[in-house]
Design an enzyme around this catalytic site. Sequence first.
Site, PDB file in Angstrom:
ATOM      1  N   GLU A  44     -26.509 -31.255 -23.293  1.00  0.00           N
ATOM      2  CA  GLU A  44     -25.199 -32.601 -23.311  1.00  0.00           C
ATOM      3  C   GLU A  44     -24.810 -32.989 -24.827  1.00  0.00           C
ATOM      4  OE1 GLU A  44     -23.991 -32.427 -20.279  1.00  0.00           O
ATOM      5  OE2 GLU A  44     -25.524 -33.528 -19.489  1.00  0.00           O
ATOM      6  N   HIS A  45     -22.978 -33.704 -24.415  1.00  0.00           N
ATOM      7  CA  HIS A  45     -23.123 -33.117 -25.673  1.00  0.00           C
ATOM      8  C   HIS A  45     -23.218 -32.135 -26.628  1.00  0.00           C
ATOM      9  CE1 HIS A  45     -21.233 -37.179 -24.548  1.00  0.00           C
ATOM     10  NE2 HIS A  45     -22.140 -37.322 -23.832  1.00  0.00           N
ATOM     11  N   ASP A  47     -21.351 -29.133 -26.254  1.00  0.00           N
ATOM     12  CA  ASP A  47     -20.756 -28.324 -26.616  1.00  0.00           C
ATOM     13  C   ASP A  47     -19.706 -28.371 -27.448  1.00  0.00           C
ATOM     14  OD1 ASP A  47     -19.252 -30.876 -25.530  1.00  0.00           O
ATOM     15  OD2 ASP A  47     -18.378 -29.800 -23.333  1.00  0.00           O
ATOM     16  N   GLY A 136     -18.898 -38.186 -13.037  1.00  0.00           N
ATOM     17  CA  GLY A 136     -19.914 -37.138 -13.978  1.00  0.00           C
ATOM     18  C   GLY A 136     -19.445 -36.225 -13.656  1.00  0.00           C
ATOM     19  N   SER A 138     -16.977 -33.505 -12.654  1.00  0.00           N
ATOM     20  CA  SER A 138     -16.438 -33.496 -13.435  1.00  0.00           C
ATOM     21  C   SER A 138     -14.795 -33.283 -12.598  1.00  0.00           C
ATOM     22  CB  SER A 138     -16.617 -32.169 -14.224  1.00  0.00           C
ATOM     23  OG  SER A 138     -16.178 -31.919 -15.515  1.00  0.00           O
ATOM     24  N   SER A 140     -11.911 -34.720 -13.324  1.00  0.00           N
ATOM     25  CA  SER A 140     -11.258 -34.371 -13.283  1.00  0.00           C
ATOM     26  C   SER A 140     -10.955 -32.800 -13.775  1.00  0.00           C
ATOM     27  CB  SER A 140     -11.043 -34.745 -15.128  1.00  0.00           C
ATOM     28  OG  SER A 140     -11.815 -34.795 -15.717  1.00  0.00           O
ATOM     29  N   GLU A 172      -6.360 -32.489 -21.817  1.00  0.00           N
ATOM     30  CA  GLU A 172      -7.049 -33.282 -22.001  1.00  0.00           C
ATOM     31  C   GLU A 172      -6.831 -33.605 -23.420  1.00  0.00           C
ATOM     32  OE1 GLU A 172      -9.324 -35.355 -20.409  1.00  0.00           O
ATOM     33  OE2 GLU A 172     -10.195 -33.697 -19.112  1.00  0.00           O
ATOM     34  N   ASP A 184     -16.428 -28.329 -19.701  1.00  0.00           N
ATOM     35  CA  ASP A 184     -16.302 -28.230 -17.432  1.00  0.00           C
ATOM     36  C   ASP A 184     -15.245 -27.920 -17.209  1.00  0.00           C
ATOM     37  OD1 ASP A 184     -18.162 -30.614 -18.489  1.00  0.00           O
ATOM     38  OD2 ASP A 184     -16.140 -32.047 -18.315  1.00  0.00           O
ATOM     39  N   TYR A 234     -16.778 -41.926 -25.770  1.00  0.00           N
ATOM     40  CA  TYR A 234     -17.291 -40.426 -25.781  1.00  0.00           C
ATOM     41  C   TYR A 234     -16.835 -40.522 -27.298  1.00  0.00           C
ATOM     42  CZ  TYR A 234     -16.203 -35.642 -24.865  1.00  0.00           C
ATOM     43  OH  TYR A 234     -16.623 -33.918 -24.721  1.00  0.00           O
TER      44      TYR A 234
HETATM   45  C1  GLA Z   1     -17.606 -34.519 -20.333  1.00  0.00           C
HETATM   46  C2  GLA Z   1     -17.380 -33.418 -21.977  1.00  0.00           C
HETATM   47  C3  GLA Z   1     -17.057 -31.904 -21.807  1.00  0.00           C
HETATM   48  C4  GLA Z   1     -18.880 -31.754 -21.974  1.00  0.00           C
HETATM   49  C5  GLA Z   1     -20.220 -33.584 -22.154  1.00  0.00           C
HETATM   50  C6  GLA Z   1     -21.065 -33.896 -22.294  1.00  0.00           C
HETATM   51  O1  GLA Z   1     -17.971 -33.846 -18.834  1.00  0.00           O
HETATM   52  O2  GLA Z   1     -15.658 -33.113 -20.827  1.00  0.00           O
HETATM   53  O3  GLA Z   1     -17.135 -31.322 -23.060  1.00  0.00           O
HETATM   54  O4  GLA Z   1     -18.690 -32.424 -23.987  1.00  0.00           O
HETATM   55  O5  GLA Z   1     -19.171 -34.963 -21.433  1.00  0.00           O
HETATM   56  O6  GLA Z   1     -22.351 -32.693 -22.351  1.00  0.00           O
END
Ligand code: GLA
Length: 400
Positions: A44-45, A47, A136, A138, A140, A172, A184, A234
């Site tokens: 997580e966080h 990418d 959460g 995804s 979008s 985005e 995502d 974010y």
């Molecule tokens: C959101 C973003 C992703 C990723 C996650 C955290 O979903 O769209 O690119 O950074 O947060 O892992």
Amino acid sequence: MAGSLTSKEYDPKELIPEFVKIYGGNAADIKIYSSPARINIIGEHIDYNGGKVFPAAINRYLYVAIRKRNDSKIVYNDVRFPGTFEFDINDDFKFDKKNDYANYLNGILSQLKAKGCLFPCGFEILMVSNVPAGGGISSSSALECGFAFAVSETFGFNLSRVEIAKLGQMSEHNFMGVNCGIMDQFIIATGKKNYAEKLDCATLEYEYAPLELGDYRFVVMNTNKVRKLSDSKYNERRSQCETVLATLQKNGVKINALCELSPAKWEEVKGFVSDEILLKRAKHCVYENQRVLDAVSALKNGDLVSLGKLLNASHKSLKEDYEVTGIELDTLAETAQKQEGCLGSRMTGAGFGGCAIALVHKDKIDSFIENVQKTYSGVIGYEAGFFACETGDGVSEYKL
Ligand code: GLA
């Protein structure tokens, strides 16, 4: 079971009569495309820090019904939301708050046009989604990639799945103002039923890993606290990581992204960073990247107990070092971790609300949900949503 995730699912077949009711004309010319939600199992966080991530597409979909028009109009309708959005394919698309969800679609069109894709006519769409918005998992990206795929197939642009993912991410960045990573959009475009995907976000190389969970299932738990990435911290987290990277580079550390550092190398060079907050952010990234590698091997060896422990460690790091959880996600994940039959639990996605996942024995799912719900609603004052998920396919044509 309660919450928006467990409400009745919409049957995509109902889109066709609904479409004809709104637009008239011939049903035979309508096509439907599906686009999945995703869970991120771990990673997580990272990418956007050149890290490795391990997401899977799941069997909750958004559907886009589409048909070309004889004029240059573009018309959007969504079964869930009253009101129609109308544009013209020759418009110069710009973000406008009052356009609500249509911004995601116009963002894709703006990026397609920037790529040189030509539209000989307009089109009309009707959408519906079984993915909760701002949840959460995804919603979008499912919208962006599902729409991009539908338009690409309808107008013969033949974009590859990787191009679809990049288009969603560019939209985005350039249109929605969110500096997201690629995870995502990538998993939603390329996901495959029965598999998770190990994606190297530095190179975009990816490999499918069979998601063999034996008697265990992933349960998605929705905080029902809606948030938008654009309103969250974010972008701030991302720029904190960039500051650490720049500091290390200035001090001669030869890396292009934070996640190129192994934990051992990070311990050697972290002295160049003095800010306590920045140290915590970077520590999360480096160790989370290692946890992804360990989780992929644990799964390969059928060692679900180790996988569960890695999920717990990931949550702790996101709570204490990256600070993107909050009381809702912590209550869900930490209550889940204590339940009989649960091997591990963590938040999934961006955090700040949204969803968590838990790896739960299939015979314990009902009692698990009941217990976690009871604690959650006691602490938070409203209910969470739950469902056990299966894997799903990336963007596809939905055959009636
Ligand atoms: C959101 C973003 C992703 C990723 C996650 C955290 O979903 O769209 O690119 O950074 O947060 O892992």
